[in-house]
Enzyme design. Sequence first.
Site, PDB file in Angstrom:
ATOM      1  N   ARG A 161       0.856  -1.182   0.000  1.00 43.23           N
ATOM      2  CA  ARG A 161       0.000   0.000   0.000  1.00 43.23           C
ATOM      3  C   ARG A 161       0.889   1.228   0.000  1.00 43.23           C
ATOM      4  NH1 ARG A 161      -3.440  -2.813  -1.479  1.00 43.23           N
ATOM      5  NH2 ARG A 161      -5.573  -3.078  -0.716  1.00 43.23           N
ATOM      6  N   GLU A 188      -2.736   7.439  -4.335  1.00 41.50           N
ATOM      7  CA  GLU A 188      -3.252   6.720  -5.499  1.00 41.50           C
ATOM      8  C   GLU A 188      -4.633   7.228  -5.932  1.00 41.50           C
ATOM      9  OE1 GLU A 188      -2.204   2.600  -4.962  1.00 41.50           O
ATOM     10  OE2 GLU A 188      -3.950   2.022  -6.139  1.00 41.50           O
ATOM     11  N   HIS A 198      -1.173  -0.439 -10.059  1.00 42.78           N
ATOM     12  CA  HIS A 198      -1.811  -1.335  -9.081  1.00 42.78           C
ATOM     13  C   HIS A 198      -2.330  -2.616  -9.744  1.00 42.78           C
ATOM     14  CE1 HIS A 198      -3.800  -1.337  -4.839  1.00 42.78           C
ATOM     15  NE2 HIS A 198      -3.495  -2.563  -5.222  1.00 42.78           N
TER      16      HIS A 198
HETATM   17  C1  GLV Z   1      -5.058  -5.245  -3.776  1.00 37.42           C
HETATM   18  O1  GLV Z   1      -4.287  -4.367  -3.544  1.00 37.42           O
HETATM   19  C2  GLV Z   1      -5.698  -6.004  -2.741  1.00 37.42           C
HETATM   20  O2  GLV Z   1      -5.630  -5.632  -1.561  1.00 37.42           O
HETATM   21  O3  GLV Z   1      -6.340  -6.997  -3.085  1.00 37.42           O
END
Ligand code: GLV
Length: 321
Positions: free
Chosen positions: A240, A269, A287
Site C-alpha cells: 500500500r 493513489e 496497481h
Molecule cells: C489489492 O491491492 C488487494 O488488496 O487486493
Amino acid sequence: MGKPKVLVTRRVPPPAVERLKRAGFTVEVIEQDNPPGRAVLLSRLGGVAGLITMLSERVDIELLEAAGPALRVVANFAVGTDNIDLAACRERGVRVTNTPDVLTDATADLAWALILSVARRVVEGDALVRTGTWTGWAPLQLLGLQLTGATLGIVGAGRIGTAVGLRSQGFGMNVLYVDEQRNAVLEERVGARRVQLRELLPVADVLTLHLPLTPASRHVLGAPQLAALKPTAILINTARGPIVDETALVAALRKGQIAGAGFDVYEHEPRLTPGLMELPNVVLLPHLGSAATATRQRMSEMVAENVRAVLEGREPPNPVK
Ligand code: GLV
Ligand code: GLV
C-alpha cells in the site's frame, strides 16, 4: 419482502453476478470500469443488503448511514481492507469479508516483475530501443544489480511476503525478513533469518514491502529509513502506498541515496507524488498485483460466496475481524 439486493460498485469478472443471481438475489452493478463518484455510490445504496466494494471505495460512517439498516455485508474485492472502517461496520453489525490467498501468487509474481525490472533496468532499456537512440551493445550500458548472492529484505512476512521469499530461491539470494512473528516456512525452505528493520536497512540489496496498511505501517519507510539503505539498494512496493513517504523517496532517489524503486501502489493513489514520474530509475505500475485473469475470476467467485453466506445466515468463508 423482495429478494435481498446486492450492489457491485464496478464491473467485475462474471462469476460474482452470475452466482448471486442464481442464488436468487437481485444484483445491481454500477456499470463502469472507473470508480463511481462518491455521490453516485451513495445514491445507489438504498435497500442494499450486500455491497461488493473495490479498494478505491471508502466504506466509512457516511456510507454506512447512507446504506441504512438493510446493509449486512461488505465484501471487499481485495485482500487489503484499509479502505473500510472496520470498527464502524462492527458497531452496526455489518460483516466485512476480503479475498485472501487467491491473489498471493499473482501479487508475489508482480513483485518479482518489479524486482527484475528495476534491478536490470528493463524499462530504461526498452525506452532506449523504442526511441531509436540505441547505437548497439556497449560494455558500460545500463549496468544493473546482479541478484545472485544479493540480499533480499522482506518487510512483512505474511502470505504474500512468504510467496515472494520462496520465489527468491530461483535467483540464489540471501533472505532476511522483518515480522512480529517467526516465519518457519521462510526459515526452513529458504534459510531466511528474522531481523529488526534497523538491522535490515543497511544490508538489503532489494527491499520489498508486504505489510497491510495500518496506523503503525504508515511511513515505515520515511527519510531516516531511506537514508539507512545502501546507495545501490532498490525499493519495491506492491503493498500500500502510504507505507512509504513518497516525498522522502523522491528526494532519496534524486540524491542517489538509493539506486531505484519499483512501485505498484502510491501514497495518493492514483495521483503521483510530484517528481516521481520524471525519475528514470523507477518503474511505475498501475496497481496490478492481483491482475491475472484466473486470480480475478477467483476473487469474483469469492465475493459472491461471502455475500451469499452472510445473507443466508451462515458464517462467511473469509471474514475480516
Ligand atoms: C489489492 O491491492 C488487494 O488488496 O487486493
Ligand atoms: C496478504 O495476503 C498477506 O498476508 O500478505
